[in-house]
Design an enzyme around this catalytic site. Structure first.
Site, PDB file in Angstrom:
ATOM      1  N   GLY A  71       0.823  -1.209   0.000  1.00 48.85           N
ATOM      2  CA  GLY A  71       0.000   0.000   0.000  1.00 48.85           C
ATOM      3  C   GLY A  71       0.855   1.256   0.000  1.00 48.85           C
ATOM      4  O   GLY A  71       0.547   2.239  -0.674  1.00 48.85           O
ATOM      5  N   THR A  72       1.939   1.211   0.739  1.00 44.80           N
ATOM      6  CA  THR A  72       2.824   2.373   0.826  1.00 44.80           C
ATOM      7  C   THR A  72       3.372   2.730  -0.549  1.00 44.80           C
ATOM      8  O   THR A  72       3.412   3.907  -0.939  1.00 44.80           O
ATOM      9  CB  THR A  72       3.992   2.063   1.804  1.00 44.80           C
ATOM     10  OG1 THR A  72       3.434   1.750   3.082  1.00 44.80           O
ATOM     11  CG2 THR A  72       4.941   3.238   1.930  1.00 44.80           C
ATOM     12  N   CYS A 326       3.270   5.013  21.085  1.00 48.77           N
ATOM     13  CA  CYS A 326       4.330   5.999  21.321  1.00 48.77           C
ATOM     14  C   CYS A 326       5.296   5.906  20.157  1.00 48.77           C
ATOM     15  O   CYS A 326       5.966   4.903  19.998  1.00 48.77           O
ATOM     16  CB  CYS A 326       5.066   5.673  22.603  1.00 48.77           C
ATOM     17  SG  CYS A 326       3.952   5.492  23.971  1.00 48.77           S
TER      18      CYS A 326
HETATM   19  N1  PLP Z   1      -2.591   3.048   4.325  1.00 51.85           N
HETATM   20  C1  PLP Z   1      -3.330   2.659   5.363  1.00 51.85           C
HETATM   21  C2  PLP Z   1      -4.631   3.352   5.652  1.00 51.85           C
HETATM   22  C3  PLP Z   1      -2.904   1.606   6.171  1.00 51.85           C
HETATM   23  O1  PLP Z   1      -3.641   1.225   7.225  1.00 51.85           O
HETATM   24  C4  PLP Z   1      -1.665   0.978   5.868  1.00 51.85           C
HETATM   25  C5  PLP Z   1      -1.142  -0.099   6.738  1.00 51.85           C
HETATM   26  O2  PLP Z   1      -1.271  -0.065   7.945  1.00 51.85           O
HETATM   27  C6  PLP Z   1      -0.939   1.409   4.753  1.00 51.85           C
HETATM   28  C7  PLP Z   1      -1.427   2.448   4.001  1.00 51.85           C
HETATM   29  C8  PLP Z   1       0.363   0.790   4.379  1.00 51.85           C
HETATM   30  O3  PLP Z   1       0.179  -0.442   3.704  1.00 51.85           O
HETATM   31  P1  PLP Z   1       1.409  -1.443   3.546  1.00 51.85           P
HETATM   32  O4  PLP Z   1       1.675  -2.027   4.874  1.00 51.85           O
HETATM   33  O5  PLP Z   1       0.944  -2.472   2.551  1.00 51.85           O
HETATM   34  O6  PLP Z   1       2.542  -0.644   3.000  1.00 51.85           O
END
Ligand code: PLP
Length: 391
Positions: A71-72, A326
């Site tokens: 996702g990142t 934290c």
């Molecule tokens: N965006 C949101 C809303 C998330 O909750 C997360 C993961 O916690 C991410 C992006 C990042 O996804 P990834 O872990 O696949 O990089």
């Protein structure tokens, strides 16, 4: 000790059916989908099938699906692409409650001369659409607003936001981080105003390390990774075939379970919420008045430390998460709860339970039984909490 896993917004169990689907693609069917021979070709077919399955869940067309590593990466690729497409535009709009995958990138970009507007939220985590309307201008390259918040589960009105971006943005791109929304609530790109959308496999019962960037047909794109011609030159690098195939299956299964998520899972979440409010004084729901994901419960207990609650729950096999993690050793509560103006005494004592279809009513019963004495014990030790023991 068998765990009670209620931290599904952090990551999810890989569905057995998903695992079985990906298993042959490590030791047996390990061909490179770009190879000319039959051995690669059969993997290519499964990758195509996976792309179709993801597209079906999103109401998209298969060529709008780009596989990424997480996702990142999808978030970074979307925002950076918009800035490259519009080099003369210097304005980015996002929100104060985004995941760091978006927020850290935007804050880094602001140090490099971009103007970044971070939209505020109210006490329930809701956006002020008038603030958005006032912020979008001809200099705006991209608006990036998450579909649903990972900490509180608050769902943003994505299509209303998209309309404003289209009306006022003069071609500004609209990206949404839908990592927490996909598979939990219906999403239909066919009728959507969204240009780009991010998905992460490990939030919907596929493995870690696979993601998707949905890119609407016709939207110009500049890839983050260049090199080979994979993903139609939109994301170079040999495909993570087994994980792609797994994500395809996970999307198919998610489509079948969506209704369950919205009824059975929501009913369990609502029962947990109602019982905890009834049994524990001075508790409040973060984002409780807003529209929320069916699986998420962020609940604050005044005058106790979230981390202490989590440790005591963990001793009983219950896995949840703190809304006040934290970061880097500081005792700052979460940026999401701070943006919502949750009082300091509550933000520190916030706990997030995030459910999945694998949770059971018995597990909910266990938490309802185990949590009230934990809070009571911690309040007994707290100089501030003692007077509320029987409030
Ligand atoms: N965006 C949101 C809303 C998330 O909750 C997360 C993961 O916690 C991410 C992006 C990042 O996804 P990834 O872990 O696949 O990089």
């Amino acid at each position: 000790m068998k765990e009670i896993y209620m931290d599904n917004n952090a990551t999810t169990k890989v569905d057995e059916a998903v695992f079985e689907e990906m298993r042959p693609y490590f030791c047996d069917l390990y061909g490179n989908p770009s190879s000319m021979h039959f051995f690669g070709g059969q993997v290519q077919k499964k990758v195509d099938e996976a792309r179709n399955r993801v597209a079906t869940l999103l109401g998209a067309s298969p060529d709008e699906i780009i596989f990424t590593a997480c996702g990142t990466e999808s978030d970074n690729a979307a925002i950076r692409s918009a800035l490259e497409v519009y080099p003369e535009r210097r304005h980015i709009i996002t929100t104060r409650v985004e995941h760091p995958a978006v927020l850290t990138l935007c804050r880094n970009l602001s140090k490099r001369g971009y103007r970044v507007t971070e939209l505020n939220v109210d006490g329930e985590g809701r956006l002020d659409l008038e603030e958005l309307r006032a912020a979008v201008d001809e200099d705006t390259a991209v608006v990036s607003v998450m579909w649903a918040n990972n900490e509180t589960g608050v769902v943003f009105p994505i299509e209303e936001i998209g309309k404003i971006v289209k009306e006022k943005g003069k071609g500004a791109f609209f990206h949404t981080d839908a990592v927490q929304a996909v598979g939990k609530i219906p999403i239909n790109m066919a009728t959507s105003t969204v240009d780009m959308l991010s998905i992460s496999g490990h939030k919907l019962h596929a493995p870690k390390g696979i993601g998707v960037l949905y890119l609407r047909k016709g939207i110009p794109f500049r890839p983050l990774l260049v090199g080979g011609h994979q993903e139609r030159s939109r994301r170079a690098g040999t495909e993570n075939t087994a994980a792609i195939i797994a994500l395809g299956k996970a999307c198919e299964v998610a489509g079948q379970w969506m209704e369950d998520e919205n009824t059975r899972v929501k009913a369990m979440r609502d029962r947990l919420q109602a019982k905890l409010l009834e049994l524990i004084p001075r508790a409040r729901i973060n984002g409780g008045e807003a529209e929320r994901l069916p699986n998420t419960l962020s609940i604050a207990f005044e005058f106790v430390e979230g981390e202490a609650i989590l440790m005591l729950l963990s001793e009983k096999g219950i896995c949840a998460s703190s809304g006040s993690a934290c970061t880097s050793g500081s005792l700052e509560p979460s940026h999401v709860l701070r943006a919502m103006g949750v009082p300091f005494t509550c933000a520190h004592g916030s706990v997030r339970f995030s459910l999945s279809r694998f949770n059971t009513e018995e597990e909910i019963d266990t938490i309802i039984r185990e949590l009230p004495p934990v809070i009571r014990r911690l309040r007994e030790m707290s100089p501030f909490g003692r007077e509320f023991l029987d409030a």
